[in-house]
Motif scaffolding. Structure first.
Motif, PDB file in Angstrom:
ATOM      1  N   UNK A  18      10.124  41.160 -18.045  1.00  0.00           N
ATOM      2  CA  UNK A  18      11.173  40.145 -18.202  1.00  0.00           C
ATOM      3  C   UNK A  18      12.417  40.824 -18.759  1.00  0.00           C
ATOM      4  N   UNK A  19      13.575  40.375 -18.295  1.00  0.00           N
ATOM      5  CA  UNK A  19      14.847  40.963 -18.720  1.00  0.00           C
ATOM      6  C   UNK A  19      15.088  40.614 -20.189  1.00  0.00           C
ATOM      7  N   UNK A  20      15.373  41.632 -21.012  1.00  0.00           N
ATOM      8  CA  UNK A  20      15.653  41.393 -22.432  1.00  0.00           C
ATOM      9  C   UNK A  20      17.127  41.605 -22.778  1.00  0.00           C
ATOM     10  N   UNK A  21      17.796  42.511 -22.084  1.00  0.00           N
ATOM     11  CA  UNK A  21      19.207  42.808 -22.358  1.00  0.00           C
ATOM     12  C   UNK A  21      19.901  43.154 -21.050  1.00  0.00           C
ATOM     13  N   UNK A  22      21.191  42.881 -20.973  1.00  0.00           N
ATOM     14  CA  UNK A  22      21.968  43.225 -19.775  1.00  0.00           C
ATOM     15  C   UNK A  22      23.246  43.946 -20.179  1.00  0.00           C
ATOM     16  N   UNK A  23      23.690  44.861 -19.312  1.00  0.00           N
ATOM     17  CA  UNK A  23      24.957  45.562 -19.497  1.00  0.00           C
ATOM     18  C   UNK A  23      25.533  45.815 -18.107  1.00  0.00           C
ATOM     19  N   UNK A  24      26.539  45.008 -17.753  1.00  0.00           N
ATOM     20  CA  UNK A  24      27.131  45.108 -16.418  1.00  0.00           C
ATOM     21  C   UNK A  24      28.538  45.712 -16.479  1.00  0.00           C
ATOM     22  N   UNK A  25      28.820  46.493 -17.515  1.00  0.00           N
ATOM     23  CA  UNK A  25      30.166  47.032 -17.701  1.00  0.00           C
ATOM     24  C   UNK A  25      30.501  48.155 -16.722  1.00  0.00           C
ATOM     25  N   UNK A  26      29.504  48.817 -16.160  1.00  0.00           N
ATOM     26  CA  UNK A  26      29.730  49.927 -15.231  1.00  0.00           C
ATOM     27  C   UNK A  26      29.389  49.467 -13.812  1.00  0.00           C
ATOM     28  N   UNK A  27      30.410  49.259 -12.944  1.00  0.00           N
ATOM     29  CA  UNK A  27      30.118  48.768 -11.588  1.00  0.00           C
ATOM     30  C   UNK A  27      29.273  49.727 -10.758  1.00  0.00           C
ATOM     31  N   UNK A  28      29.245  51.008 -11.123  1.00  0.00           N
ATOM     32  CA  UNK A  28      28.429  51.974 -10.385  1.00  0.00           C
ATOM     33  C   UNK A  28      26.965  51.917 -10.801  1.00  0.00           C
ATOM     34  N   UNK A  29      26.701  51.372 -11.983  1.00  0.00           N
ATOM     35  CA  UNK A  29      25.312  51.329 -12.436  1.00  0.00           C
ATOM     36  C   UNK A  29      25.083  50.174 -13.417  1.00  0.00           C
ATOM     37  N   UNK A  43      17.400  51.585 -20.602  1.00  0.00           N
ATOM     38  CA  UNK A  43      18.290  50.896 -19.659  1.00  0.00           C
ATOM     39  C   UNK A  43      17.906  51.302 -18.242  1.00  0.00           C
ATOM     40  N   UNK A  44      17.678  50.290 -17.389  1.00  0.00           N
ATOM     41  CA  UNK A  44      17.208  50.520 -16.021  1.00  0.00           C
ATOM     42  C   UNK A  44      18.233  50.025 -15.009  1.00  0.00           C
ATOM     43  N   UNK A  45      18.274  50.684 -13.858  1.00  0.00           N
ATOM     44  CA  UNK A  45      19.175  50.258 -12.789  1.00  0.00           C
ATOM     45  C   UNK A  45      18.670  48.986 -12.139  1.00  0.00           C
ATOM     46  N   UNK A  46      19.619  48.203 -11.681  1.00  0.00           N
ATOM     47  CA  UNK A  46      19.304  46.923 -11.036  1.00  0.00           C
ATOM     48  C   UNK A  46      19.358  47.114  -9.521  1.00  0.00           C
ATOM     49  N   UNK A  47      18.304  46.732  -8.824  1.00  0.00           N
ATOM     50  CA  UNK A  47      18.304  46.786  -7.367  1.00  0.00           C
ATOM     51  C   UNK A  47      19.133  45.648  -6.793  1.00  0.00           C
ATOM     52  N   UNK A  48      19.713  45.861  -5.622  1.00  0.00           N
ATOM     53  CA  UNK A  48      20.539  44.852  -4.954  1.00  0.00           C
ATOM     54  C   UNK A  48      20.009  44.640  -3.542  1.00  0.00           C
ATOM     55  N   UNK A  49      20.319  43.475  -2.970  1.00  0.00           N
ATOM     56  CA  UNK A  49      19.905  43.236  -1.588  1.00  0.00           C
ATOM     57  C   UNK A  49      20.713  44.093  -0.624  1.00  0.00           C
ATOM     58  N   UNK A  50      22.021  44.268  -0.906  1.00  0.00           N
ATOM     59  CA  UNK A  50      22.869  45.125  -0.068  1.00  0.00           C
ATOM     60  C   UNK A  50      23.887  45.824  -0.943  1.00  0.00           C
ATOM     61  N   UNK A  51      24.149  47.113  -0.690  1.00  0.00           N
ATOM     62  CA  UNK A  51      25.152  47.834  -1.446  1.00  0.00           C
ATOM     63  C   UNK A  51      25.702  48.982  -0.598  1.00  0.00           C
ATOM     64  N   UNK A  52      26.009  48.665   0.682  1.00  0.00           N
ATOM     65  CA  UNK A  52      26.616  49.645   1.581  1.00  0.00           C
ATOM     66  C   UNK A  52      27.983  49.127   1.990  1.00  0.00           C
ATOM     67  N   UNK A  53      28.225  49.059   3.315  1.00  0.00           N
ATOM     68  CA  UNK A  53      29.494  48.497   3.786  1.00  0.00           C
ATOM     69  C   UNK A  53      29.604  47.037   3.369  1.00  0.00           C
ATOM     70  N   UNK A  54      28.491  46.316   3.416  1.00  0.00           N
ATOM     71  CA  UNK A  54      28.414  44.947   2.907  1.00  0.00           C
ATOM     72  C   UNK A  54      27.747  45.017   1.541  1.00  0.00           C
ATOM     73  N   UNK A  55      28.336  44.327   0.572  1.00  0.00           N
ATOM     74  CA  UNK A  55      27.803  44.364  -0.786  1.00  0.00           C
ATOM     75  C   UNK A  55      27.527  42.960  -1.274  1.00  0.00           C
ATOM     76  N   UNK A  56      26.500  42.832  -2.104  1.00  0.00           N
ATOM     77  CA  UNK A  56      26.200  41.540  -2.714  1.00  0.00           C
ATOM     78  C   UNK A  56      25.939  41.738  -4.197  1.00  0.00           C
ATOM     79  N   UNK A  57      26.594  40.942  -5.012  1.00  0.00           N
ATOM     80  CA  UNK A  57      26.438  41.011  -6.464  1.00  0.00           C
ATOM     81  C   UNK A  57      25.793  39.723  -6.927  1.00  0.00           C
ATOM     82  N   UNK A  58      24.589  39.831  -7.393  1.00  0.00           N
ATOM     83  CA  UNK A  58      23.836  38.677  -7.876  1.00  0.00           C
ATOM     84  C   UNK A  58      22.974  39.152  -9.040  1.00  0.00           C
ATOM     85  N   UNK A  59      23.589  39.314 -10.221  1.00  0.00           N
ATOM     86  CA  UNK A  59      22.908  39.989 -11.328  1.00  0.00           C
ATOM     87  C   UNK A  59      21.788  39.166 -11.946  1.00  0.00           C
TER      88      UNK A  59
END
Length: 193
Positions: A18-29, A43-59
């Motif tokens: 379960x997520x305990x803390x978040x840090x979204x200050x760095x758009x690269x990670x 601190x672990x990286x967050x997987x995304x559905x798409x992060x190429x030419x099309x990007x989706x941000x859903x933290x």
């Protein structure tokens, strides 16, 4: 390496956390920390559905239940790859024919592909903005329940009506009185020959 270490590595390959803390200050990670039982991860990286030419941000959010995949069973290298519904965060719907997205302020976007209906329901006082410099085309009837403010010209290829009649009926009535209703002075006709 002994058998206990091997079991621990195998057990850590895929973990529910379960997520305990978040840090979204760095758009690269964008990163999160997770609780795996009593263990708090790095601190672990967050997987995304798409992060190429099309990007989706859903933290992810604090308290969300997720799946961790750990290369070589090392939790310090784990990546958050998916979210799971839970008692604290249940699924917003159980109808498989209605993909739905909900937001904390009460906004809901849903498509019922059996009824062919797309709904975007916003909370009170929310606004909707659509920018399209190339124009917007709506095919089909449009019902508007509210006030319409327009800053540019209004053009119509059909008749314009209100509760008192159509623009054409008003022109006909005006012209039938010689174009001087209430003025006493003839005015130009509204209908052109």
């Amino acid at each position: 390496m002994n058998i206990a270490d091997l079991y621990r590595l195998i057990e850590n390959l895929i973990r529910i956390a379960s997520i305990s803390d978040v840090d979204f200050s760095d758009p690269e990670n964008p990163q999160c920390r997770c609780l795996v039982g009593e263990i708090k991860t790095n601190w672990l990286s967050v997987g995304h559905t798409r992060m190429g030419a099309v990007k989706e941000w859903n933290p992810p959010s604090v308290g969300e239940q997720v799946v961790l995949v750990s290369p070589s069973g090392d939790l310090s290298q784990a990546v958050i790859i998916a979210a799971l519904s839970s008692i604290a965060h249940p699924s917003p719907d159980i109808d498989p024919k209605k993909p739905k997205r909900t937001y904390p302020d009460g906004a809901v976007i849903e498509y019922d592909y059996q009824a062919h209906k797309l709904s975007a329901i916003l909370p009170t006082n929310a606004t909707f903005e659509l920018k399209s410099a190339g124009g917007l085309k709506v095919t089909g009837d449009l019902d508007l329940d509210g006030k319409l403010n327009v800053t540019g010209d209004i053009e119509s290829g059909g008749n314009v009506k209100d509760i008192n009649g159509s623009m054409q009926q008003m022109r006909d009535k005006y012209d039938a009185h010689g174009g001087h209703i209430g003025t006493g002075t003839p005015q130009p006709r509204m209908n052109t020959p």
